[in-house]
Design an enzyme around this catalytic site. Sequence first.
Site, PDB file in Angstrom:
ATOM      1  N   ASP A   1       0.795  -1.235   0.000  1.00 41.79           N
ATOM      2  CA  ASP A   1       0.000   0.000   0.000  1.00 41.79           C
ATOM      3  C   ASP A   1       0.827   1.285   0.000  1.00 41.79           C
ATOM      4  O   ASP A   1       1.967   1.313   0.468  1.00 41.79           O
ATOM      5  CB  ASP A   1      -0.891   0.041   1.243  1.00 41.79           C
ATOM      6  CG  ASP A   1      -2.151  -0.794   1.095  1.00 41.79           C
ATOM      7  OD1 ASP A   1      -2.151  -1.720   0.264  1.00 41.79           O
ATOM      8  OD2 ASP A   1      -3.114  -0.525   1.818  1.00 41.79           O
TER       9      ASP A   1
ATOM     10  N   HIS B   1       3.442  -2.150   3.215  1.00 38.33           N
ATOM     11  CA  HIS B   1       3.463  -0.785   2.678  1.00 38.33           C
ATOM     12  C   HIS B   1       4.800  -0.490   2.001  1.00 38.33           C
ATOM     13  O   HIS B   1       5.857  -0.874   2.513  1.00 38.33           O
ATOM     14  CB  HIS B   1       3.238   0.245   3.789  1.00 38.33           C
ATOM     15  CG  HIS B   1       1.875   0.170   4.414  1.00 38.33           C
ATOM     16  ND1 HIS B   1       1.531  -0.807   5.322  1.00 38.33           N
ATOM     17  CD2 HIS B   1       0.774   0.946   4.240  1.00 38.33           C
ATOM     18  CE1 HIS B   1       0.270  -0.635   5.693  1.00 38.33           C
ATOM     19  NE2 HIS B   1      -0.217   0.404   5.049  1.00 38.33           N
TER      20      HIS B   1
END
Length: 260
Positions: free
Chosen positions: A78, A225
């Site tokens: 992400d 992430h």
Amino acid sequence: MGTTSSSVRRRRAGAAVAAAVLGLLTTAVAPALAASDGSAGRHRVGHPAEPAGSASRIPMGISRLAQGPGRDVAITIDDGPDPRWTPKVLQVLRENHVKATFCMIGTQAQKYPALVRAVAADGHQLCDHSVDHDETMDHKPVAYQRRQILDGKAMIEAAVPGVAVNYYRAPGGAFTPDSRAIAAASGMRPLGWSVDPKDWSRPGLPAIVAAVEGELPQQPTVLFHDGGGDRSETVAALEEYLPWLAARGYTFTFPALTTP
């Protein structure tokens, strides 16, 4: 004979008029009948119309499972693309022969289109993560949610024309029934996760590894992430975690797209 011909002509004219009236009535009544039996008008006011075929293809429910069946796991990444960390994440994925799903912020994709192309070129899936990662989207008007979702998708698509954006992940998981409907209507499966090591908070490598190497749910979707700050711990965790999964017989795949 003249009287008979006139009668025939009058009957034919009357039949034509009746047919025309019937046609008009059918046109006006058919949508109402369709709505009454549930085949149309399924969305509340404010929801977009669905493209042909998308309603049956993309569910509105949030996907939290990897595509299966089997010993499968979906890795999701992400908040990128990021010029420092996305290339490092891509390198780790290449070394481990893993395909992942990258949930990209629209403004980041617009700023770094070459990274979007690099992700797509490596065979990873693309996911819309909204225009600018507003975690309060679920408290905003539907029109605002629609702009965040559809503009974010358009920004990613502009970097890689012709490559599908198959998923939508709400910032912070802040989905609403409206945002899920908007995503599904534009061909994107709402995407959640089932394992969150909270790598974004930089809890330290041992904490991240312990979280992801704990007891895994069936067909897990794991959240990592590559954007939003220093992601050195994430890169290190992936270097350790991906071989660990492979050694235990897991197959790497993408999140479920069409199953409930």
